[in-house]
Design an enzyme around this catalytic site. Sequence first.
Site, PDB file in Angstrom:
ATOM      1  N   GLU A  13       0.850  -1.203   0.000  1.00 49.64           N
ATOM      2  CA  GLU A  13       0.000   0.000   0.000  1.00 49.64           C
ATOM      3  C   GLU A  13       0.884   1.251   0.000  1.00 49.64           C
ATOM      4  O   GLU A  13       0.640   2.209  -0.745  1.00 49.64           O
ATOM      5  CB  GLU A  13      -0.895  -0.005   1.248  1.00 49.64           C
ATOM      6  CG  GLU A  13      -1.590   1.324   1.484  1.00 49.64           C
ATOM      7  CD  GLU A  13      -2.696   1.283   2.538  1.00 49.64           C
ATOM      8  OE1 GLU A  13      -3.053   0.178   3.006  1.00 49.64           O
ATOM      9  OE2 GLU A  13      -3.200   2.357   2.887  1.00 49.64           O
ATOM     10  N   ARG A  14       1.917   1.241   0.823  1.00 47.05           N
ATOM     11  CA  ARG A  14       2.768   2.441   0.944  1.00 47.05           C
ATOM     12  C   ARG A  14       3.598   2.663  -0.308  1.00 47.05           C
ATOM     13  O   ARG A  14       3.796   3.802  -0.737  1.00 47.05           O
ATOM     14  CB  ARG A  14       3.629   2.320   2.205  1.00 47.05           C
ATOM     15  CG  ARG A  14       2.743   2.465   3.412  1.00 47.05           C
ATOM     16  CD  ARG A  14       3.312   2.145   4.720  1.00 47.05           C
ATOM     17  NE  ARG A  14       2.268   2.340   5.727  1.00 47.05           N
ATOM     18  CZ  ARG A  14       2.235   1.774   6.920  1.00 47.05           C
ATOM     19  NH1 ARG A  14       3.208   0.950   7.287  1.00 47.05           N
ATOM     20  NH2 ARG A  14       1.241   2.014   7.743  1.00 47.05           N
TER      21      ARG A  14
END
Length: 380
Positions: A243-244
């Site tokens: 996600e990051r």
Amino acid sequence: MRRTLFEDVHDDFRESYRTFLEREVVGDDGRYGEWERAGIVPREVFALAGSGGFLGMAVPERYGGAGVEDFRFNLIVGEEAQYAGVGSFGLGVTLQNDICLPYFLSYCTEQQSERWLGGIASGELITAIAMTEPGIGSDTRAIREGEHYVLNGTKTFITNGVNADLVIVAAKTDPAERHRGISLIVVERGTEGFSRSRKLEKIGQHAQDTAELSFADARVPVENLLGEEGEGFRYLVSNLPQERLSIAASAVAACEAALVWTLDYVRERHAFGQPIGSFQNSRFTLAELRTETDIARAFVDRCALALDAGELTPEDAAMAKWWCTEVQGRVLDRCVQLHGGYGYMLEYPIARAFADARVTRIYGGTNEIMKEIIGRSLGL
Ligand SMILES: Cc1cc2nc3c(=O)[nH]c(=O)nc-3n(C[C@H](O)[C@H](O)[C@H](O)COP(=O)(O)OP(=O)(O)OC[C@H]3O[C@@H](n4cnc5c(N)ncnc54)[C@H](O)[C@@H]3O)c2cc1C
């Protein structure tokens, strides 16, 4: 610097996604502006993206996906939305591909895969993930009663919150435990006791529906549990690096797009009889921004290869996320400045991209939390 991570197949995919965005999202009828005013993208656009093969690329072929686990395709989807100036449309799609899908792929049973994966790849099922709560700590509870979990609580700031058909909800199945008490439960559209607030009013990302979700004795069948009960926190920790990285990659692409728009602008616009780009200040500013962007790009591309090799660490992803989103903030701000008053006008893509950028330092875990992760990895 030439990027070395893509092959011909990726270039072809990029070309077709670019065409899809031009035809179905940007259009020549101002539709994207309408979606921004409405605060939501029509559901059909997800189905169109699915039929073009731009959703759920990693879903196995037997469930209707392309069966390709290669984050470079995901990168392209995020980048092209930024280059086309439709970043907030892009967020909904990258949320489905980069953030929600990995949970379904990793933890679905055979029966759950049959129910959900095909729809996620075709865009008929839109996904969201609900972790954040209005208060601190996980207060949403899912208490088992026979063959159901009974959910009570509220989640807030949920991307795709209005459009979503499947919401992965992080809830306490054992309130006595801390992390070990959290489970991931898929709540489906139409579940009694599950409601959504109005769309939340935001500074930017206007085409993205962000909502508060409420659960009042919402009864969800136990077969909607993802993976093992009590393992939710561990699943979140193992999926957050992707996600990051996705946020970092979109941030770098936003900088690249801003540089293109700004270079065009400073060449065209004249002051005191010369293009504003010919002032030394403009040249130096753009030289700095180009350098910061290209260096961020090199790290993100390296992280993408590490992710595909199964080697991306939480610390590396945290570094990518905080660094690239800070660069994005600086680059967008200074590009607005070079546009003068027009940079503040929403008809210019630079103004919208500036407003869209502010949140990237906040969501996906704030940049302060990223520094906590990196700092702790140093043994501090
Ligand atoms: C547009 C948008 C979309 C979002 N989409 C989603 C989504 O789809 N799903 C989802 O679950 N969430 C989503 N979020 C929520 C987002 O991930 C959170 O807002 C973010 O992680 C910060 O949490 P918080 O709002 O509770 O802030 P808080 O945790 O209350 O933080 C407030 C401030 O305190 C600081 N702080 C907190 N703890 C520490 C600490 N230990 N050390 C130092 N400083 C600290 C923070 O850095 C921040 O500056 C979204 C948010 C926005 C704005």
